[in-house]
Design an enzyme around this catalytic site. Structure first.
Site, PDB file in Angstrom:
ATOM      1  CG  ASP A   1      -6.121  30.990 -40.665  1.00 17.55           C
ATOM      2  OD1 ASP A   1      -5.440  30.740 -41.447  1.00 17.55           O
ATOM      3  OD2 ASP A   1      -7.611  31.620 -39.960  1.00 17.55           O
TER       4      ASP A   1
ATOM      5  CG  ASP B   1      -8.672  25.692 -39.426  1.00 17.74           C
ATOM      6  OD1 ASP B   1      -8.246  26.066 -40.990  1.00 17.74           O
ATOM      7  OD2 ASP B   1      -9.049  27.116 -39.388  1.00 17.74           O
TER       8      ASP B   1
ATOM      9  CG  ASP C   1     -10.726  31.147 -37.690  1.00 15.87           C
ATOM     10  OD1 ASP C   1     -10.931  30.699 -38.030  1.00 15.87           O
ATOM     11  OD2 ASP C   1     -11.302  32.842 -37.548  1.00 15.87           O
TER      12      ASP C   1
ATOM     13  CB  VAL D   1      -0.879  -0.278   1.076  1.00 17.34           C
ATOM     14  CG1 VAL D   1      -2.232   1.049   0.946  1.00 17.34           C
ATOM     15  CG2 VAL D   1      -1.883  -1.379   1.033  1.00 17.34           C
ATOM     16  CB  ALA D   2       4.603   1.834   2.360  1.00 16.42           C
TER      17      ALA D   2
ATOM     18  CD  GLU E   1       7.368   4.532   2.911  1.00 14.91           C
ATOM     19  OE1 GLU E   1       6.514   3.992   2.473  1.00 14.91           O
ATOM     20  OE2 GLU E   1       7.089   5.728   3.428  1.00 14.91           O
TER      21      GLU E   1
ATOM     22  CB  THR F   1       4.741  11.460   3.078  1.00 13.73           C
ATOM     23  OG1 THR F   1       5.116   9.807   3.362  1.00 13.73           O
ATOM     24  CG2 THR F   1       6.003  11.292   4.577  1.00 13.73           C
ATOM     25  CG  ASP F   2       3.258   9.128  -1.093  1.00 15.95           C
ATOM     26  OD1 ASP F   2       4.408   9.857  -0.529  1.00 15.95           O
ATOM     27  OD2 ASP F   2       2.739   8.350  -0.869  1.00 15.95           O
TER      28      ASP F   2
END
Length: 843
Positions: free
Chosen positions: A309, A583, A579, A262-263, A648, A676-677
């Site tokens: 253009d 195009d 435009d 998980v970490a 870790e 931390t994350d």
């Protein structure tokens, strides 16, 4: 029988409406809101996060499950809300067809909603109107239209009538198209196509199935997520095996391995990416750029070519006129009277003038020299005219003389048609040749040139056209569509950023090159390719010239799409601005399409990923800068979170190998990962741009996220975090400190905060940035520190996390060890600066 004289009756209108349906451009199929939300969960990393939540549930930590799911839901909510907001904004921008139309029905002229037009309706158009359907002209008087939305050609297109009584008119009949603007004159036509059957409708329908390309960010994160999942599974298996071999309980090691899984997965990565893009989209919205798809912000940071253009994008889409005397003779009074009166410009309630932009420019030039059109028109009313036609290439109007005695004719048009009709007069023997030579020289400079003449007469000739013979030449006037004031700086910024700007236009090559030279897009005719030449080139021949070409002139819609495809085959990452309906295919095919919101068509806007609400090319440069900043910050987050996860893993993997006990409980791992994350990582999204951001070359589309040394810096940071944590664990454990696990837990958390402060810039020192440049990050670091202290000193938290309160000396050791990470990473940046010759004292 339907005739132009009476139009359709109501019964016939109802029958045709039932057959043909409404006169509306078909809209692309729209995704329902629930599908938009569901699509947010299809990303690979989001699926990995959901798997991580399941693992966290197996570990028995509902708090972490909730945290992960909150992040997933936040990611989905931000992405879906941005897309839905963009769709609502696009609804407000949608102006596909004019809302009203004038028709002749049952012998009576009436104004109706344009959506109610049916085939064979008799439609009346005049200056200032937008054509409501495809019409075959029956009558036309000096009719000129702006067809740039279809052709890319900025000059007005003159139209002649070719009598037609119904929709079965011959195929070569003169046609005006839905969505084009009437600049001058008036006309009557029969509707031969409405809704999806119009030229605009057919192109709109063709856009729907076109495939969109994935963005660089989507590709990179997909690859990163897949690799991380595999690496994490292998490492968790290794750690489980090592712990069991060392004698740890299998159940404990299984929970530890699952906790590490998980970490090790950076669950905040999708949220950081989405938040970064959403904040960027919000910033750009304040600068008049609507982001229809969030990844488009980052995609602009990868662009290597911008195909744009000319008319209305690089230029102001208006004509500036300037008198050009011959032989240094100042323009006479009659010259400005001719400019003011020889035109069909009309006053409009919503604008100073309505009409052909060329004629509006002439009227404004005359007014600037004291010859305003309204009083002159009253003093010298128009009595007759010889209208402009493509064959004649000139226009003449006849007015009563100011003193009421006799008449005055004014003529303007192409120099080669006006000058030969003039008497020599002051031009002397070689005057015609000199005047024509001067006009040709101006045309070669990319300017549009008109000649002006006059002839006073006592009586009108029997044939009004004969009044043009023997006129007196008054001078030349040049016209140009000037560049936007900010366009040159924007193009220069693109060049500094290593982005090639390519002009694609329907205008004449000389006109296009003149603007390109002024904007420093091109400086040589060798860099210009015409549409005709392009169509003669094979794919291989085009590939050989595509890198050097900077201007494409007189191009057709299929040429634009071919250019984009050719650039992409060469490995370019292409942005296409435009435009017009023409195009749309290229906008859709380009890596990112950028449409104009003010002067653009709805088809173009629907085909684009970003819409410029102010039609300003400079806004693209802001978007490029924002995209690069966002990608920089995403790379910083990847470095930060993967280095922390590496630390870790190193801590848990190496500890048993060197005879230390498993340093952390499963809950400790999950806590470190959460604090931390989460907020600290998200705070990186607000980090300001690096000083050299717009002086770097574009990223190669296939470039790895870990390019330019990020992988090495990530490894350095991860090893530092891991070994500093292990060093504190080893010292505390071997000295018999009962708080060794709490110290290890604290160092692992705070050393990641130290790393975060050091990686805010790849090269600049911490002192250069300071704490005030990103208050969100400073606050996140401070909050993480407070939360970590809470796990040590709050009795309830100590029972949950199985921690002990550290003494002041122990806390000082943990802080000092964490600071080592910061100092070493700052030294590494200092060494890199020195290697590049940047002499800067260490912060």
């Amino acid at each position: 029988m339907v005739t132009v004289a009476t139009g359709l009756d109501e019964a016939e209108v109802r029958r045709r409406r039932a057959e043909a349906g409404p006169n509306a451009i078909p809209e692309p199929p729209r995704r329902r809101a629930w599908r938009t939300v569901a699509a947010q969960f299809a990303d690979f990393m989001v699926l990995v996060l959901i798997g991580a939540a399941i693992v966290a549930a197996l570990v028995g930590e509902p708090g972490d499950v909730v945290a992960i799911l909150v992040i997933v839901l936040l990611d989905a909510a931000l992405g879906a809300s941005q897309e839905l907001r963009a769709e609502r904004a696009m609804e407000a921008l949608r102006v596909v067809a004019p809302p009203r139309a004038r028709v002749l029905r049952g012998g009576t002229v009436r104004t109706i909603a344009a959506v109610d037009l049916v085939p064979d309706d008799v439609v009346l158009v005049e200056a200032g109107m937008v054509v409501p359907a495809d019409l075959v002209l029956h009558e036309a008087a000096s009719l000129a239209l702006d067809e740039s939305m279809l052709t890319g050609e900025s000059l007005p297109v003159g139209k002649r009538s070719r009598p037609a009584e119904s929709a079965s008119a011959p195929a070569d009949a003169e046609t005006v198209f839905q969505g084009t603007r009437v600049l001058a004159g008036r006309g009557t036509g029969i509707a031969v196509a409405t809704g999806a059957r119009t030229a605009l409708g057919r192109i709109a329908t063709s856009m729907h199935p076109t495939e969109r390309l994935r963005t660089p960010l989507q590709r990179r994160l997909a690859r990163l997520g897949q690799r991380l999942a595999l690496v994490v599974l292998v490492l968790c298996a290794v750690i489980f095996a090592l712990g069991v071999l060392r004698g740890e309980a299998p159940g404990t090691m299984f929970l530890t391995a699952l906790s590490l899984a998980v970490a090790a997965i950076p669950e905040a990565l999708p949220a950081v990416v989405t938040v970064s893009l959403a904040l960027g989209a919000r910033r750009l919205a304040r600068r008049n750029a609507l982001i229809r798809q969030l990844p488009a912000v980052e995609t602009l940071g990868s662009v290597t070519y911008i195909c744009t253009d000319k008319t209305g994008t690089l230029t102001q889409n208006r004509m500036d006129a300037e008198a050009r005397p011959i032989d240094d003779r100042p323009p006479a009074r009659r010259f400005y009277e001719a400019l003011a009166l020889c035109n069909d410009v009309a006053v409009h309630e919503h604008a100073p003038w309505v009409g052909d932009p060329t004629e509006v420019a002439l009227v404004e030039l005359a007014a600037a020299h004291g010859f305003a059109r309204p009083p002159l028109a009253q003093l010298m009313p128009r009595l007759a005219e010889v209208p402009f036609s493509a064959e004649r290439a000139r226009m003449t109007t006849v007015h009563r003389a100011p003193d009421g005695r006799g008449f005055v004719a004014f003529m303007k048009g192409a120099p080669e048609r006006v000058i030969p009709a003039c008497a020599t007069g002051w031009l002397e023997r070689d005057g015609h040749e000199r005047a024509l030579h001067a006009a040709a020289a101006l045309a070669r400079d990319g300017l549009r040139v008109l000649a002006v003449a006059t002839r006073p007469v006592d009586a009108l000739p029997e044939r009004i056209e004969d009044i043009e013979l023997g006129a007196e030449f008054l001078g030349l006037v040049v016209l140009r569509d000037p560049p936007r004031l900010e366009a040159q700086a924007a193009v220069a910024a693109c060049h500094d950023a290593g982005i090639h700007v390519v002009m694609i236009t329907g205008d004449h090559p000389h006109t296009a090159l003149a603007i390109a030279r002024e904007l420093r897009i091109a400086d040589s005719e060798r860099q210009v390719i015409t549409g005709a030449a392009l169509r003669d080139l094979s794919d291989d021949a085009l590939a050989a010239r595509i890198d050097a070409a900077r201007v494409y002139a007189r191009v057709a819609p299929e040429d634009k799409l071919r250019i984009v495809n050719a650039l992409q085959r060469r490995g370019a990452f292409v942005a296409m601005t435009g435009d017009g309906v023409n195009d749309a295919p290229a906008l859709r095919r380009a890596n990112i399409g950028v449409a104009m919101g003010l002067g653009g068509t709805d088809v173009a806007r629907e085909s684009a990923a970003m819409v410029l609400l102010d039609d300003n090319f400079a806004t693209i440069v802001s978007a490029v800068r924002e995209g690069r900043r966002i990608y920089d910050n995403i790379r910083k987050f990847v470095q930060y979170v993967l280095a922390g996860n590496t630390g870790e893993i190193v801590t848990l993997l190496v500890a048993p190998l060197i005879g230390l006990p498993i340093p952390l409980l499963p809950l400790h791992i999950l806590w470190v990962n959460l604090v931390t994350d989460g907020l600290p990582g998200l705070a990186l999204a607000s980090e300001p741009a690096e000083a050299d951001l717009m002086r770097r070359p574009p990223r190669p589309p296939r470039e790895s996220v870990f390019a330019h040394g990020l992988g090495a810096r990530l490894a350095l940071g991860g090893l530092l975090v891991g070994f500093v944590t292990l060093a504190v664990q080893a010292w505390a454990f071997h000295t018999g400190d009962a708080h060794w696990q709490s110290m290890t837990f604290t160092v692992l958390t705070l050393s990641q905060m130290a790393q975060l402060l050091a990686i805010r810039s790849d090269t600049a020192s911490f002192a250069q940035h300071g704490l005030g440049a990103n208050p969100a990050l400073t606050g996140a670091v401070a909050l993480t520190f407070v939360l970590q202290l809470g796990t040590l000193y709050l009795p309830v938290a100590r029972r949950v996390f199985h921690t002990q309160p550290l003494t002041l000396a122990e806390l000082a050791i943990a802080l000092g060890a964490s600071a080592v990470v910061f100092v070493v990473m700052e030294m590494e940046k200092w060494i890199r600066r020195r290697a590049r010759g940047a002499r800067e004292p260490l912060a």
